[in-house]
Design an enzyme around this catalytic site. Sequence first.
Site, PDB file in Angstrom:
ATOM      1  N   SER A 144       0.852  -1.204   0.000  1.00 20.25           N
ATOM      2  CA  SER A 144       0.000   0.000   0.000  1.00 20.25           C
ATOM      3  C   SER A 144       0.876   1.237   0.000  1.00 20.25           C
ATOM      4  CB  SER A 144      -0.877   0.011   1.257  1.00 20.25           C
ATOM      5  OG  SER A 144      -1.577   1.230   1.362  1.00 20.25           O
ATOM      6  N   TYR A 157      -1.461  -1.140  10.558  1.00 21.21           N
ATOM      7  CA  TYR A 157      -1.628  -1.307   9.098  1.00 21.21           C
ATOM      8  C   TYR A 157      -0.417  -0.732   8.361  1.00 21.21           C
ATOM      9  CZ  TYR A 157      -3.637  -1.099   4.402  1.00 21.21           C
ATOM     10  OH  TYR A 157      -3.863  -1.252   3.055  1.00 21.21           O
TER      11      TYR A 157
HETATM   12  N1  NAP Z   1      -9.091  -0.819  -1.224  1.00 19.36           N
HETATM   13  C1  NAP Z   1      -8.107   0.028  -0.994  1.00 19.36           C
HETATM   14  O1  NAP Z   1      -8.316   1.263  -0.991  1.00 19.36           O
HETATM   15  C2  NAP Z   1      -6.695  -0.469  -0.766  1.00 19.36           C
HETATM   16  C3  NAP Z   1      -5.645   0.458  -0.810  1.00 19.36           C
HETATM   17  C4  NAP Z   1      -4.349   0.011  -0.583  1.00 19.36           C
HETATM   18  C5  NAP Z   1      -4.098  -1.334  -0.352  1.00 19.36           C
HETATM   19  N2  NAP Z   1      -5.137  -2.199  -0.298  1.00 19.36           N
HETATM   20  C6  NAP Z   1      -4.837  -3.618  -0.004  1.00 19.36           C
HETATM   21  O2  NAP Z   1      -5.443  -4.434  -0.977  1.00 19.36           O
HETATM   22  C7  NAP Z   1      -5.766  -5.706  -0.416  1.00 19.36           C
HETATM   23  C8  NAP Z   1      -7.227  -6.025  -0.715  1.00 19.36           C
HETATM   24  O3  NAP Z   1      -8.011  -4.983  -0.191  1.00 19.36           O
HETATM   25  P1  NAP Z   1      -9.558  -4.781  -0.569  1.00 19.36           P
HETATM   26  O4  NAP Z   1      -9.840  -3.335  -0.469  1.00 19.36           O
HETATM   27  O5  NAP Z   1      -9.876  -5.508  -1.804  1.00 19.36           O
HETATM   28  O6  NAP Z   1     -10.219  -5.466   0.723  1.00 19.36           O
HETATM   29  P2  NAP Z   1     -11.543  -6.275   0.955  1.00 19.36           P
HETATM   30  O7  NAP Z   1     -12.560  -6.046  -0.120  1.00 19.36           O
HETATM   31  O8  NAP Z   1     -11.936  -6.022   2.375  1.00 19.36           O
HETATM   32  O9  NAP Z   1     -11.033  -7.783   0.815  1.00 19.36           O
HETATM   33  C9  NAP Z   1     -10.189  -8.342   1.778  1.00 19.36           C
HETATM   34  C10 NAP Z   1     -10.059  -9.812   1.444  1.00 19.36           C
HETATM   35  O10 NAP Z   1      -9.215 -10.419   2.430  1.00 19.36           O
HETATM   36  C11 NAP Z   1      -9.897 -11.552   2.969  1.00 19.36           C
HETATM   37  N3  NAP Z   1      -9.526 -11.732   4.364  1.00 19.36           N
HETATM   38  C12 NAP Z   1      -9.716 -10.867   5.391  1.00 19.36           C
HETATM   39  N4  NAP Z   1      -9.308 -11.421   6.544  1.00 19.36           N
HETATM   40  C13 NAP Z   1      -8.857 -12.674   6.210  1.00 19.36           C
HETATM   41  C14 NAP Z   1      -8.326 -13.733   6.980  1.00 19.36           C
HETATM   42  N5  NAP Z   1      -8.167 -13.644   8.302  1.00 19.36           N
HETATM   43  N6  NAP Z   1      -7.961 -14.865   6.322  1.00 19.36           N
HETATM   44  C15 NAP Z   1      -8.140 -14.994   4.984  1.00 19.36           C
HETATM   45  N7  NAP Z   1      -8.627 -14.011   4.217  1.00 19.36           N
HETATM   46  C16 NAP Z   1      -8.992 -12.859   4.837  1.00 19.36           C
HETATM   47  C17 NAP Z   1     -11.377 -11.231   2.834  1.00 19.36           C
HETATM   48  O11 NAP Z   1     -12.154 -12.410   2.753  1.00 19.36           O
HETATM   49  P3  NAP Z   1     -12.960 -13.108   3.950  1.00 19.36           P
HETATM   50  O12 NAP Z   1     -13.665 -12.023   4.699  1.00 19.36           O
HETATM   51  O13 NAP Z   1     -13.887 -14.027   3.200  1.00 19.36           O
HETATM   52  O14 NAP Z   1     -11.937 -13.834   4.735  1.00 19.36           O
HETATM   53  C18 NAP Z   1     -11.404 -10.534   1.489  1.00 19.36           C
HETATM   54  O15 NAP Z   1     -11.466 -11.483   0.455  1.00 19.36           O
HETATM   55  C19 NAP Z   1      -5.467  -5.590   1.085  1.00 19.36           C
HETATM   56  O16 NAP Z   1      -4.200  -6.157   1.357  1.00 19.36           O
HETATM   57  C20 NAP Z   1      -5.428  -4.098   1.317  1.00 19.36           C
HETATM   58  O17 NAP Z   1      -4.614  -3.737   2.412  1.00 19.36           O
HETATM   59  C21 NAP Z   1      -6.431  -1.813  -0.505  1.00 19.36           C
END
Ligand code: NAP
Length: 267
Positions: A144, A157
């Site tokens: 990130s 984080y």
């Molecule tokens: N969206 C943003 O603005 C943004 C910006 C920078 C970086 N990121 C990074 O991008 C990645 C994805 O983010 P996103 O926004 O797509 O998030 P999201 O929609 O909340 O998805 C998170 C995913 O991680 C899984 N997860 C959460 N806890 C888990 C656990 N204990 N074991 C296994 N799986 C788990 C969730 O599935 P379950 O709930 O089914 O387990 C879900 O599939 C993350 O690493 C985040 O830090 C996102």
Amino acid sequence: MSLPNPNPDARAVVTGASSGIGEALAAELAARGHSLILVARRGEVMEKLAAELREKYGVEVEVRAADLSDRDARGPLVAELAEREISILCNNAGIATFGPLTELDPGYERDQVELNAVAVHDLTLAVLPGMVARRSGAILMVGSAAGNMPIPNNATYAATKAFVNTFSESLRGELKDSGVNVTLLAPGPVRTETPDPAEASIVDKLVPDFLWISSEYVAKVSLDALAENKMRIVPGILSKGMSVAGQYSPRSVVAPIVGTFYKKLGG
Ligand SMILES: NC(=O)c1ccc[n+]([C@@H]2O[C@H](COP(=O)([O-])OP(=O)(O)OC[C@H]3O[C@@H](n4cnc5c(N)ncnc54)[C@H](OP(=O)(O)O)[C@@H]3O)[C@@H](O)[C@H]2O)c1
């Protein structure tokens, strides 16, 4: 350089495949012909996605419902992946918390370190020897822009994403000429779903619509970058702005400014 060719015996693994960027990465990989292993906790959500991807793209899709923040639950998956032909690993699953550390749940903060950092390390260690031996493989690390700077009120984080950012960019230096690509995806805000106006966060309210990027766009440009073995992909103008500010401004100047903003996110 390119991504490993799709092969019916090989699998591309996507963690966090049940929503957001991970779901989009899984769909984009399937569209490119890769058979998949989807990993997250919500098995039924991934089974539905798996059925759609098999039907639409004719690829094999396996589902592994596992809590990656739990070492015991993670162990069997890590052992399985070490034995399988894994062509691509997308280390994407991650969670975030906002607010002063002392006011947050210590157990959930520990889980965040396990999921965002230790599981990324474990899964990479599991698949890398096979990739190096085959001289073919690709790993997308989802860090990130938050990992570029100190962020009060988002400390766990920011620290875990600093681990991912540095791990990715260090490891790729070791893998030069190995046939294994390693790319860091380091985005700023990505709109993974349209927010309900009543529940919109301060980020949703402050960032105008045209500056948001979608999960689908992020997945496509990230896999293109991985195919080209780019060091880092920072998709979107907002992400690029955050990235430059975080990387090149003095940390003592950046910390209080972003800390004030993130305090509002903590509610
Ligand atoms: N969206 C943003 O603005 C943004 C910006 C920078 C970086 N990121 C990074 O991008 C990645 C994805 O983010 P996103 O926004 O797509 O998030 P999201 O929609 O909340 O998805 C998170 C995913 O991680 C899984 N997860 C959460 N806890 C888990 C656990 N204990 N074991 C296994 N799986 C788990 C969730 O599935 P379950 O709930 O089914 O387990 C879900 O599939 C993350 O690493 C985040 O830090 C996102």
